[in-house]
Design a protein around this motif. Structure first.
Motif, short mmCIF file in Angstrom:
data_model
loop_
_atom_site.label_atom_id
_atom_site.label_comp_id
_atom_site.label_asym_id
_atom_site.label_seq_id
_atom_site.Cartn_x
_atom_site.Cartn_y
_atom_site.Cartn_z
N UNK A 63 0.84 -1.19 0.00
CA UNK A 63 0.00 0.00 0.00
C UNK A 63 0.88 1.24 0.00
N UNK A 64 0.85 1.94 -1.11
CA UNK A 64 1.66 3.14 -1.30
C UNK A 64 0.89 4.33 -0.73
N UNK A 65 1.28 4.78 0.47
CA UNK A 65 0.52 5.81 1.17
C UNK A 65 1.01 7.22 0.87
N UNK A 66 2.17 7.34 0.24
CA UNK A 66 2.70 8.67 -0.09
C UNK A 66 3.66 8.55 -1.28
N UNK A 67 3.82 9.66 -1.97
CA UNK A 67 4.83 9.75 -3.01
C UNK A 67 6.01 10.58 -2.52
N UNK A 68 5.95 10.98 -1.27
CA UNK A 68 7.00 11.81 -0.70
C UNK A 68 8.17 10.93 -0.22
N UNK A 69 9.39 11.44 -0.37
CA UNK A 69 10.57 10.72 0.09
C UNK A 69 11.65 11.72 0.49
N UNK A 70 12.46 11.30 1.47
CA UNK A 70 13.55 12.15 1.94
C UNK A 70 14.86 11.86 1.22
N UNK A 71 14.84 11.00 0.23
CA UNK A 71 16.00 10.74 -0.62
C UNK A 71 15.61 11.06 -2.06
N UNK A 72 16.59 11.04 -2.94
CA UNK A 72 16.33 11.32 -4.34
C UNK A 72 17.06 10.28 -5.19
N UNK A 73 16.61 9.05 -5.13
CA UNK A 73 17.27 7.93 -5.81
C UNK A 73 17.02 7.99 -7.31
N UNK A 74 18.06 7.87 -8.06
CA UNK A 74 17.94 7.96 -9.52
C UNK A 74 17.10 6.82 -10.10
N UNK A 75 17.07 5.68 -9.45
CA UNK A 75 16.34 4.52 -9.96
C UNK A 75 14.91 4.41 -9.45
N UNK A 76 14.45 5.38 -8.68
CA UNK A 76 13.10 5.31 -8.10
C UNK A 76 12.05 5.27 -9.21
N UNK A 77 11.28 4.19 -9.26
CA UNK A 77 10.30 4.03 -10.33
C UNK A 77 9.05 4.87 -10.13
N UNK A 83 8.49 16.89 -1.92
CA UNK A 83 7.28 17.72 -1.88
C UNK A 83 6.06 17.02 -2.48
N UNK A 84 6.15 15.74 -2.74
CA UNK A 84 5.05 15.00 -3.37
C UNK A 84 3.85 14.86 -2.42
N UNK A 114 7.26 5.80 3.45
CA UNK A 114 5.98 5.83 4.16
C UNK A 114 6.01 6.59 5.48
N UNK A 115 7.16 6.64 6.13
CA UNK A 115 7.23 7.34 7.42
C UNK A 115 7.15 8.86 7.26
N UNK A 116 7.20 9.35 6.05
CA UNK A 116 7.06 10.80 5.81
C UNK A 116 5.59 11.23 5.75
N UNK A 117 4.69 10.28 5.68
CA UNK A 117 3.27 10.65 5.72
C UNK A 117 3.00 11.29 7.08
#
Length: 180
Positions: A63-77, A83-84, A114-117
């Motif tokens: 269950x994808x609860x957010x599109x926000x992330x504290x990293x910026x991985x080049x391979x993130x699909x 700021x998502x 998910x912990x950024x939600x």
């Protein structure tokens, strides 16, 4: 809470899932009957519908609860970023209730991170209150309140993405050492 699943009497397919430990076990018919008799207060029973061989509902979901992330991985699909958007808590709460009622064993919270939600802790608790085991796919870079929550809840279902943690630590150490 123990969730008992009776999939198909034809093949004696019985299983029990402990929502506190996240453990699944296949049972013989006699074990199934004994559990039903010995612990009725701890049991939720889910049976295959007439004419069906299964309960007709998934056992685990991601269950994808957010599109926000504290990293910026080049391979993130999913192209997560800092700021998502997040899925609204009310929607997640409804999903927790519905999936709990239907017999979901496990939800794997994911994102982004998910912990950024902003309602992560309440989301976790909502699924647990509906007797769904919760695992978390995380990069392990958490705020202090999230760290404290994981420590006090003694969460066993953490799936860490170690490559990114290592990269983040190396980058942080390089920044500290060089002042960049």
């Amino acid at each position: 809470m123990l969730r008992l699943y009776k999939e198909s009497g034809e093949f004696n397919e019985y299983s029990v899932f402990d929502t506190d430990k996240g453990e699944l076990k296949v049972l013989a018919h006699d074990e199934f009957r004994n559990l039903m008799q010995q612990h009725p207060e701890r049991i939720q029973l889910f049976e295959a519908k007439p004419g069906s061989r299964c309960t007709g509902f998934p056992r685990r979901i991601y269950f994808q609860i957010t599109h926000q992330c504290n990293l910026n991985c080049s391979y993130c699909f999913i192209k997560a970023n800092a700021t998502a958007s997040h899925l609204p808590f009310k929607v997640i709460k409804d999903v927790a209730r519905l999936t709990g009622e239907r017999g979901l064993m496990e939800v794997r919270l994911s994102g982004g991170e998910p912990t950024m939600h902003p309602d992560f802790i309440n989301i976790y608790k909502e699924f647990r209150e509906n007797n769904v085991y919760v695992s978390v796919a995380t990069n392990g870079i958490w705020t202090e309140p999230i760290k404290e929550f994981f420590i006090t809840e003694m969460i066993s279902g953490l799936l860490l993405l170690l490559t990114e943690i290592k990269r983040h630590i190396i980058k942080t150490e390089a920044t500290l050492l060089t002042g960049l």
